[in-house]
Design a protein around this motif. Structure first.
Motif, PDB file in Angstrom:
ATOM      1  N   SER A 297      68.776 104.659  35.020  1.00 35.07           N
ATOM      2  CA  SER A 297      68.218 105.581  34.349  1.00 35.07           C
ATOM      3  C   SER A 297      68.975 107.262  34.655  1.00 35.07           C
ATOM      4  CB  SER A 297      67.389 106.610  35.484  1.00 35.07           C
ATOM      5  OG  SER A 297      67.556 106.795  35.952  1.00 35.07           O
ATOM      6  N   TRP A 298      70.327 107.418  35.424  1.00 32.92           N
ATOM      7  CA  TRP A 298      70.954 108.184  35.422  1.00 32.92           C
ATOM      8  C   TRP A 298      72.946 107.443  34.444  1.00 32.92           C
ATOM      9  CZ3 TRP A 298      70.825 112.751  36.714  1.00 32.92           C
ATOM     10  CH2 TRP A 298      72.254 113.461  36.794  1.00 32.92           C
ATOM     11  N   SER A 299      72.517 109.080  33.647  1.00 36.48           N
ATOM     12  CA  SER A 299      73.762 108.994  32.228  1.00 36.48           C
ATOM     13  C   SER A 299      75.196 109.405  32.764  1.00 36.48           C
ATOM     14  CB  SER A 299      73.398 109.592  31.941  1.00 36.48           C
ATOM     15  OG  SER A 299      73.240 111.020  32.129  1.00 36.48           O
ATOM     16  N   PHE A 300      76.382 107.467  33.453  1.00 39.30           N
ATOM     17  CA  PHE A 300      77.304 108.298  34.098  1.00 39.30           C
ATOM     18  C   PHE A 300      78.104 108.002  33.288  1.00 39.30           C
ATOM     19  CE2 PHE A 300      74.879 106.170  37.864  1.00 39.30           C
ATOM     20  CZ  PHE A 300      75.801 106.508  38.274  1.00 39.30           C
ATOM     21  N   ARG A 301      77.692 107.763  31.824  1.00 39.34           N
ATOM     22  CA  ARG A 301      78.913 107.462  31.177  1.00 39.34           C
ATOM     23  C   ARG A 301      78.821 108.501  30.426  1.00 39.34           C
ATOM     24  NH1 ARG A 301      80.304 103.929  27.073  1.00 39.34           N
ATOM     25  NH2 ARG A 301      80.646 104.982  24.572  1.00 39.34           N
ATOM     26  N   GLN A 302      77.529 109.349  30.453  1.00 37.65           N
ATOM     27  CA  GLN A 302      77.787 110.670  30.242  1.00 37.65           C
ATOM     28  C   GLN A 302      78.771 111.460  30.611  1.00 37.65           C
ATOM     29  OE1 GLN A 302      74.344 113.993  30.159  1.00 37.65           O
ATOM     30  NE2 GLN A 302      73.937 113.771  27.857  1.00 37.65           N
TER      31      GLN A 302
END
Length: 389
Positions: A297-302
Motif C-alpha cells: 500500500s505504500w508508494s515506494f515507486r512514487q
C-alpha cells in the motif's frame, strides 16, 4: 526537463456550471467517437479525423476541442494495443484480455480534457485564465497555488494544460519546460538510500525518516476502510471515497517532503544519490502477513520518482543498484548471511562482529554499489515527467 504544475481554479457558481457542461460534452463526444472507432475498427487519429471531425463539431465542439477529443480517443486505443502486444492484459483467451477488447473504451464524464494555447490563455500576473467552454469563451477565471509553483508556471509554461475535476474542486494541470542543471560529473561519494517499512527512508549519513507514526495512521485508515466496506451503504461508500483521497494526498505530501530532504542533503554534501532498483519488489519480497499490506500500500515507486526528478533538476547524479542482499551484507567485510539480521533493527555480522542499525548498514551497501555503478558508467536516467503537488 518537463514538470507538471497543478493550480486550483476558483470559479463562480456560473463558471463552475459552464466548466461542468464543457467537461461532460467533451467526454460524451469521446464516448460516441470511441463507439464509432470500435464499430468500424478505425483507431488512427488521421482516419478518425476524416470519419468524425464534422460530426464532432455538430455536437457542439469547436475546432481545437474536437481535435483534442480525436487525439484522446486515438491515444487510448494506441495504449490498449501496446498493452495487448506487451502481454500486460494476459493471453487472448484470458478474461482480462476479453474484457478489455470486448467493448469500446469508455471515458468518465469528469475525465480530464486537454487544452492548448488556441483555446486557453494564461494571465499569470492577474492569476486568471481565459478558456473555451460550450457556452462561449470564459474570461477572468481565477486560480491559485503555491508561490513557488506559480513562479515556475509564469516562467516555464509550455505546451498543453488539462482541465480536471476531482474531489469537488477544479484544477488546471500545466506542463512546464525547465532547463536542467549541469550534472555534477565528479561527486565526492554517493548517498545511499534504503527504503523500508519501519523507516520509510534511511540514508548512509545516518538520517532516518521514520514511518512508525505514519504506520499507525495507516492502520487506523485500513480499519476505517474495512468498516465502511462492510457497511456498504451509499453514504459509507461516499465517505470511503473521500477518505481514500485523503490517504493518497497524505502519502504524496510525505513522499515530497522526504525526497526534498534527501536531495537537499546530497546537494549540500556534493554527493550523488544511490537508490535500490525496486522493480518487482512485490513479487520478490517474503514478509509476514501484517507487513504485506504495508508493503503493497505504500508508494515506494512514487518516492523514488520524486527523488529522481528532484535530483535531475538539481544536477545530482543518480544511480539505481541491485537490491539483492543489501540488508544481509556486512558493509565492512561484505560477508553475506541471513543470520546477520537477528531482528528488524539490528545488524550483527557473523564474520567480523560488526554491529550497526540494520537500515544504516543497508544504506552503506547501497552507497558503495552506487559508487561502483557510477565508476562503471551505469548512470541512471531520471524520469522525464513528474508532478509538483
Amino acid at each position: 526537463m518537463k514538470l507538471v504544475v497543478r493550480v486550483k481554479l476558483l470559479p463562480t457558481p456560473e463558471q463552475a456550471l459552464a466548466l461542468e457542461a464543457t467537461l461532460h460534452a467533451c467526454n460524451e463526444a469521446a464516448n460516441w467517437l470511441s463507439g464509432q472507432a470500435y464499430g468500424h475498427q478505425v483507431t488512427s487519429r488521421a482516419r478518425l479525423q476524416v470519419m468524425a471531425y464534422t460530426a464532432l463539431k455538430a455536437r457542439g465542439l469547436s475546432a481545437q476541442p474536437a481535435l483534442h477529443v480525436l487525439r484522446k480517443v486515438a491515444d487510448a486505443y494506441g495504449t490498449l494495443k501496446a498493452n495487448l502486444k506487451a502481454g500486460n492484459l494476459g493471453k487472448p483467451s484470458s478474461k482480462r484480455y476479453t474484457k478489455a477488447t470486448g467493448k469500446p473504451i469508455s471515458f468518465r464524464k469528469d475525465a480530464a480534457q486537454p487544452y492548448d494555447d488556441r483555446c486557453l490563455s494564461w494571465q499569470t500576473a492577474d492569476r486568471t485564465v481565459s478558456l473555451w467552454t460550450v457556452t462561449g469563451r470564459m474570461k477572468n477565471l481565477a486560480f491559485t497555488g503555491q508561490d513557488d509553483q506559480l513562479a515556475v508556471l509564469a516562467s516555464h509554461r509550455k505546451g498543453e494544460s488539462d482541465l480536471l475535476y476531482r474531489g469537488g474542486q477544479w484544477y488546471l494541470i500545466a506542463t512546464c519546460e525547465i532547463d536542467e542543471a549541469e550534472v555534477n560529473a565528479h561527486p565526492a561519494s554517493f548517498l545511499g538510500v534504503d527504503m523500508g517499512i519501519v523507516n520509510i527512508a534511511s540514508t548512509s549519513t545516518g538520517k532516518r525518516h521514520s514511518g512508525r507514526h505514519l504506520n499507525r495512521r495507516r492502520e487506523a485508515d485500513r480499519k476505517l476502510r474495512s468498516k465502511l466496506q462492510k457497511k456498504g451503504t451509499k453514504s459509507a461508500k461516499r465517505r470511503a471515497k473521500r477518505h481514500a483521497g485523503k490517504e493518497a494526498r497524505r502519502a504524496r505530501d510525505i513522499n515530497h517532503k522526504i525526497s526534498k530532504s534527501i536531495v537537499a542533503e546530497a546537494q549540500r554534501t556534493a554527493q550523488g544519490i544511490a537508490l535500490e532498483d525496486l522493480g518487482g519488489i512485490r513479487e520478490r519480497a517474503r514478509l509476514r502477513k501484517p507487513q504485506r499490506v504495508t508493503l503493497h500500500s505504500w508508494s515506494f515507486r512514487q518516492l523514488g520518482t520524486f527523488i529522481a526528478y528532484k535530483a535531475q533538476r538539481a544536477g545530482i547524479p543518480l544511480v539505481h543498484v541491485d537490491p539483492a542482499n543489501t540488508s544481509r551484507e556486512c558493509s565492512q567485510c561484505h560477508h553475506v548471511d541471513k543470520r546477520n539480521r537477528p531482528s528488524q533493527a539490528v545488524f550483527t555480522c557473523r564474520s567480523c562482529g560488526f554491529v550497526e542499525h540494520a537500515d544504516l548498514n543497508a544504506s552503506h551497501n547501497i552507497a558503495d554499489r552506487g559508487w561502483m555503478a557510477w565508476v562503471r558508467g551505469a548512470e541512471s536516467q531520471a524520469p522525464a515527467l513528474a508532478l509538483i503537488a
